[in-house]
Design a protein around this motif. Structure first.
Motif, PDB file in Angstrom:
ATOM      1  N   TYR A  69       0.820  -1.206   0.000  1.00  0.00           N
ATOM      2  CA  TYR A  69       0.000   0.000   0.000  1.00  0.00           C
ATOM      3  C   TYR A  69       0.859   1.264   0.000  1.00  0.00           C
ATOM      4  CZ  TYR A  69      -3.491  -3.427   1.369  1.00  0.00           C
ATOM      5  OH  TYR A  69      -4.307  -4.530   1.404  1.00  0.00           O
ATOM      6  N   SER A  70       0.427   2.259  -0.793  1.00  0.00           N
ATOM      7  CA  SER A  70       1.133   3.538  -0.847  1.00  0.00           C
ATOM      8  C   SER A  70       0.171   4.680  -0.543  1.00  0.00           C
ATOM      9  CB  SER A  70       1.752   3.759  -2.234  1.00  0.00           C
ATOM     10  OG  SER A  70       2.921   2.992  -2.375  1.00  0.00           O
ATOM     11  N   GLU A  71       0.659   5.625   0.260  1.00  0.00           N
ATOM     12  CA  GLU A  71      -0.133   6.798   0.615  1.00  0.00           C
ATOM     13  C   GLU A  71       0.077   7.908  -0.408  1.00  0.00           C
ATOM     14  OE1 GLU A  71      -0.319   8.201   4.722  1.00  0.00           O
ATOM     15  OE2 GLU A  71       0.936   6.495   5.281  1.00  0.00           O
ATOM     16  N   TYR A  72      -1.012   8.424  -0.934  1.00  0.00           N
ATOM     17  CA  TYR A  72      -0.979   9.573  -1.836  1.00  0.00           C
ATOM     18  C   TYR A  72      -1.967  10.611  -1.330  1.00  0.00           C
ATOM     19  CZ  TYR A  72       1.463   6.366  -4.971  1.00  0.00           C
ATOM     20  OH  TYR A  72       2.368   5.488  -5.509  1.00  0.00           O
ATOM     21  N   PRO A  73      -1.856  11.854  -1.766  1.00  0.00           N
ATOM     22  CA  PRO A  73      -2.812  12.879  -1.345  1.00  0.00           C
ATOM     23  C   PRO A  73      -4.258  12.483  -1.644  1.00  0.00           C
ATOM     24  CG  PRO A  73      -0.931  13.904  -2.410  1.00  0.00           C
ATOM     25  CD  PRO A  73      -0.778  12.426  -2.601  1.00  0.00           C
ATOM     26  N   SER A  74      -4.433  11.661  -2.677  1.00  0.00           N
ATOM     27  CA  SER A  74      -5.779  11.238  -3.083  1.00  0.00           C
ATOM     28  C   SER A  74      -6.261   9.980  -2.359  1.00  0.00           C
ATOM     29  CB  SER A  74      -5.808  10.997  -4.599  1.00  0.00           C
ATOM     30  OG  SER A  74      -4.758  10.134  -4.982  1.00  0.00           O
ATOM     31  N   GLY A  75      -5.400   9.393  -1.519  1.00  0.00           N
ATOM     32  CA  GLY A  75      -5.804   8.202  -0.775  1.00  0.00           C
ATOM     33  C   GLY A  75      -4.765   7.095  -0.790  1.00  0.00           C
ATOM     34  N   ILE A  76      -5.199   5.893  -0.485  1.00  0.00           N
ATOM     35  CA  ILE A  76      -4.314   4.721  -0.385  1.00  0.00           C
ATOM     36  C   ILE A  76      -4.519   3.807  -1.582  1.00  0.00           C
ATOM     37  CG2 ILE A  76      -3.575   2.792   1.053  1.00  0.00           C
ATOM     38  CD1 ILE A  76      -3.265   5.526   2.394  1.00  0.00           C
ATOM     39  N   PHE A  77      -3.444   3.556  -2.308  1.00  0.00           N
ATOM     40  CA  PHE A  77      -3.522   2.667  -3.474  1.00  0.00           C
ATOM     41  C   PHE A  77      -2.902   1.318  -3.142  1.00  0.00           C
ATOM     42  CE2 PHE A  77      -1.656   0.893  -7.420  1.00  0.00           C
ATOM     43  CZ  PHE A  77      -2.821   0.757  -8.167  1.00  0.00           C
ATOM     44  N   GLU A  78      -3.537   0.244  -3.608  1.00  0.00           N
ATOM     45  CA  GLU A  78      -3.020  -1.109  -3.418  1.00  0.00           C
ATOM     46  C   GLU A  78      -2.252  -1.562  -4.659  1.00  0.00           C
ATOM     47  OE1 GLU A  78      -4.492  -5.770  -3.128  1.00  0.00           O
ATOM     48  OE2 GLU A  78      -5.974  -4.169  -3.226  1.00  0.00           O
ATOM     49  N   TYR A  79      -0.934  -1.699  -4.514  1.00  0.00           N
ATOM     50  CA  TYR A  79      -0.111  -2.290  -5.568  1.00  0.00           C
ATOM     51  C   TYR A  79      -0.148  -3.804  -5.380  1.00  0.00           C
ATOM     52  CZ  TYR A  79       1.998   2.211  -6.844  1.00  0.00           C
ATOM     53  OH  TYR A  79       2.206   3.497  -7.276  1.00  0.00           O
ATOM     54  N   ALA A  80      -0.516  -4.528  -6.427  1.00  0.00           N
ATOM     55  CA  ALA A  80      -0.594  -5.987  -6.352  1.00  0.00           C
ATOM     56  C   ALA A  80       0.678  -6.605  -6.931  1.00  0.00           C
ATOM     57  CB  ALA A  80      -1.815  -6.488  -7.115  1.00  0.00           C
ATOM     58  N   LEU A  81       1.335  -7.441  -6.125  1.00  0.00           N
ATOM     59  CA  LEU A  81       2.593  -8.070  -6.534  1.00  0.00           C
ATOM     60  C   LEU A  81       2.424  -9.583  -6.637  1.00  0.00           C
ATOM     61  CD1 LEU A  81       4.871  -6.030  -4.103  1.00  0.00           C
ATOM     62  CD2 LEU A  81       4.669  -5.675  -6.560  1.00  0.00           C
ATOM     63  N   ASP A  82       2.980 -10.152  -7.681  1.00  0.00           N
ATOM     64  CA  ASP A  82       2.894 -11.584  -7.947  1.00  0.00           C
ATOM     65  C   ASP A  82       4.117 -12.277  -7.343  1.00  0.00           C
ATOM     66  OD1 ASP A  82       2.716 -14.132  -8.951  1.00  0.00           O
ATOM     67  OD2 ASP A  82       2.766 -13.555 -11.068  1.00  0.00           O
ATOM     68  N   ILE A  83       3.929 -12.889  -6.178  1.00  0.00           N
ATOM     69  CA  ILE A  83       5.043 -13.526  -5.468  1.00  0.00           C
ATOM     70  C   ILE A  83       5.497 -14.801  -6.181  1.00  0.00           C
ATOM     71  CG2 ILE A  83       5.812 -14.510  -3.285  1.00  0.00           C
ATOM     72  CD1 ILE A  83       5.340 -11.459  -3.286  1.00  0.00           C
ATOM     73  N   ASP A  84       4.548 -15.592  -6.674  1.00  0.00           N
ATOM     74  CA  ASP A  84       4.923 -16.794  -7.423  1.00  0.00           C
ATOM     75  C   ASP A  84       5.715 -16.416  -8.671  1.00  0.00           C
ATOM     76  OD1 ASP A  84       3.721 -18.525  -5.661  1.00  0.00           O
ATOM     77  OD2 ASP A  84       1.847 -18.687  -6.779  1.00  0.00           O
ATOM     78  N   GLY A  85       5.284 -15.361  -9.336  1.00  0.00           N
ATOM     79  CA  GLY A  85       5.989 -14.887 -10.531  1.00  0.00           C
ATOM     80  C   GLY A  85       7.379 -14.392 -10.203  1.00  0.00           C
ATOM     81  N   ALA A  86       7.517 -13.733  -9.067  1.00  0.00           N
ATOM     82  CA  ALA A  86       8.828 -13.236  -8.633  1.00  0.00           C
ATOM     83  C   ALA A  86       9.780 -14.396  -8.371  1.00  0.00           C
ATOM     84  CB  ALA A  86       8.677 -12.392  -7.376  1.00  0.00           C
ATOM     85  N   THR A  87       9.246 -15.460  -7.770  1.00  0.00           N
ATOM     86  CA  THR A  87      10.059 -16.652  -7.496  1.00  0.00           C
ATOM     87  C   THR A  87      10.535 -17.294  -8.794  1.00  0.00           C
ATOM     88  OG1 THR A  87       8.884 -17.077  -5.423  1.00  0.00           O
ATOM     89  CG2 THR A  87      10.072 -18.918  -6.400  1.00  0.00           C
ATOM     90  N   ALA A  88       9.648 -17.357  -9.778  1.00  0.00           N
ATOM     91  CA  ALA A  88      10.010 -17.923 -11.077  1.00  0.00           C
ATOM     92  C   ALA A  88      11.100 -17.094 -11.739  1.00  0.00           C
ATOM     93  CB  ALA A  88       8.777 -17.993 -11.978  1.00  0.00           C
ATOM     94  N   LEU A  89      10.993 -15.757 -11.616  1.00  0.00           N
ATOM     95  CA  LEU A  89      11.992 -14.873 -12.214  1.00  0.00           C
ATOM     96  C   LEU A  89      13.353 -15.062 -11.545  1.00  0.00           C
ATOM     97  CD1 LEU A  89      11.574 -11.310 -13.448  1.00  0.00           C
ATOM     98  CD2 LEU A  89      13.334 -11.675 -11.722  1.00  0.00           C
TER      99      LEU A  89
END
Length: 208
Positions: A69-89
């Motif tokens: 999650y990241s805080e911006y003046p407009s609110g909180i955005f959820e960045y979605a990360l692919d952990i299985d994909g990261a492991t494959a990389l």
């Protein structure tokens, strides 16, 4: 350190990414002629590629993902990360881990990401311990996206070392699960470069 995870989970649900992007575009437009050009390109991306993207993203059952999650003046955005994909990389590229003293890496663990109830802990060491460090997402501080409990246990047990895979800035771009997460990350880099008048030789908007 008090965790804001529960608050972020709620607030991120009402975040409007399209209003946020529009706001950033307007600010860049007013900053300079360079900013105006970058803003124009992001407007095209917003009205083309991004307008069809759903938010918040639906995390697939059976696939390990992580919400940053990241805080911006407009609110909180959820960045979605692919952990299985990261492991494959990691495997595909033969990336090597860094050995840390748990004492030096414990600050990367958000208390809200640690399950301290032994009866509810389900060990899953299929994916390695991973940490991101980004000027744009983590205030240039390391942040654990997988293996929080392993770091915590190593710290609590006074272990000498723990192996951690560390990714910085553009290295973790392939981890973004959805198009909107990748777009917002690139937008923030372009926005900061425009506002600080640092980036005048190109922008991610032209490559997206």
């Amino acid at each position: 350190m008090e965790s804001k995870i529960e608050l972020y989970e709620k607030e991120s649900q009402i975040f409007n990414p399209f209003s946020h992007i529009t706001s950033r575009i307007q600010e860049m437009e007013k900053k300079s002629s360079y900013g105006s050009g970058v803003a124009k390109k992001w407007t095209v991306i917003l009205n083309g590629t991004l307008i069809r993207e759903a938010y918040p993203v639906i995390h697939p059952i059976g696939q390990e993902t992580f919400s940053l999650y990241s805080e911006y003046p407009s609110g909180i955005f959820e960045y979605a990360l692919d952990i299985d994909g990261a492991t494959a990389l990691i495997k595909d590229r033969g990336i090597k881990p860094v050995k840390f003293s748990p004492l030096k890496i414990i600050d990367s663990v958000d208390p809200g990401n640690i399950n301290k109830d032994p009866s509810r802990i389900k060990p899953n060491h299929r994916n390695p311990v991973m940490v991101l460090q980004s000027r744009y997402l983590t205030n240039d501080k390391p942040y654990c996206i997988n293996g929080n409990h392993r770091i915590f246990e190593a710290y609590r047990n006074n272990d000498k070392q723990i192996e951690v895979f560390v990714f910085k800035e553009l290295e973790f771009v392939p981890f973004f699960y959805d198009v909107l997460s990748k777009a917002l990350y690139f937008l923030e880099i372009d926005y900061i470069n425009v506002i600080s008048e640092q980036g005048k030789n190109g922008a991610f908007a032209y490559e997206f």
